[in-house]
Design a protein around this motif. Structure first.
Motif, mmCIF file in Angstrom:
data_model
loop_
_atom_site.group_PDB
_atom_site.id
_atom_site.type_symbol
_atom_site.label_atom_id
_atom_site.label_comp_id
_atom_site.label_asym_id
_atom_site.label_seq_id
_atom_site.Cartn_x
_atom_site.Cartn_y
_atom_site.Cartn_z
ATOM 1 N N TRP A 36 0.690 -1.149 0.093
ATOM 2 C CA TRP A 36 -0.128 0.107 -0.107
ATOM 3 C C TRP A 36 0.909 1.220 -0.057
ATOM 4 O O TRP A 36 1.734 1.192 0.840
ATOM 5 N N PHE A 37 0.584 2.505 -0.896
ATOM 6 C CA PHE A 37 1.468 3.379 -1.012
ATOM 7 C C PHE A 37 0.142 4.545 -0.838
ATOM 8 O O PHE A 37 -0.791 4.338 -0.821
ATOM 9 N N ARG A 38 0.746 5.729 -0.684
ATOM 10 C CA ARG A 38 -0.351 6.880 -0.555
ATOM 11 C C ARG A 38 0.279 8.003 -1.044
ATOM 12 O O ARG A 38 1.856 8.315 -1.042
ATOM 13 N N GLN A 39 -0.487 8.812 -1.401
ATOM 14 C CA GLN A 39 0.418 10.375 -2.364
ATOM 15 C C GLN A 39 -0.488 11.483 -1.999
ATOM 16 O O GLN A 39 -1.902 11.145 -2.182
ATOM 17 N N VAL A 40 0.134 12.522 -1.590
ATOM 18 C CA VAL A 40 -0.586 13.953 -1.532
ATOM 19 C C VAL A 40 -0.070 14.681 -2.724
ATOM 20 O O VAL A 40 1.076 14.619 -2.964
ATOM 21 N N PRO A 41 -0.934 15.364 -2.980
ATOM 22 C CA PRO A 41 -0.599 16.425 -4.215
ATOM 23 C C PRO A 41 0.616 16.991 -4.014
ATOM 24 O O PRO A 41 0.811 17.734 -2.966
ATOM 25 N N GLY A 42 1.582 17.013 -4.903
ATOM 26 C CA GLY A 42 2.929 17.719 -4.699
ATOM 27 C C GLY A 42 4.011 16.898 -4.118
ATOM 28 O O GLY A 42 5.183 17.547 -3.801
#
Length: 115
Positions: A36-42
């Motif tokens: 599982w990965f996560r990403q926030v804009p920028g």
């Protein structure tokens, strides 16, 4: 070839819980390491948790004690149980399957932690 579909995201208050699911189809799920990965804009995509085909797990320091990754090979699904959620957990969460030179990604599911 492996297809991945995430679900379970949503809006939750701080301190709440969610369980993300990632359903796989098209290949032998049990032989893949699932992440599982996560990403926030920028920002760069961040590894949250990983579970090997043998069931060994790792969790990022930021989620240890709050998140748990586990898999059900009979259902071709990997889960991420998220407890005591914090606003900083807000992100688009992706699952990834990989082994050897192959990697497959899902489309992502949004988790928003806010009061």
């Amino acid at each position: 070839q492996l297809q991945l579909v995430e679900s379970g995201g949503g809006l939750v208050q701080p301190g709440g819980s969610l369980r993300l699911s990632c359903a796989a189809s098209g290949s032998i799920f049990s032989t893949y390491t699932m992440d599982w990965f996560r990403q926030v804009p920028g920002k760069q995509r961040e590894l949250v948790a990983s579970i090997s085909s043998d069931g060994d797990t790792i969790h990022a320091d930021s989620v240890k004690g709050r998140f748990t990754i586990y898999r059900d090979n009979a259902k071709n699904t990997v889960y991420l149980q998220m407890n005591n959620l914090k606003p900083e957990d807000t992100a688009l969460y992706y699952c990834r399957a990989h082994k050897l030179y192959y990697a497959y990604w899902g489309q992502g599911t949004q988790v928003t932690v806010s009061s």
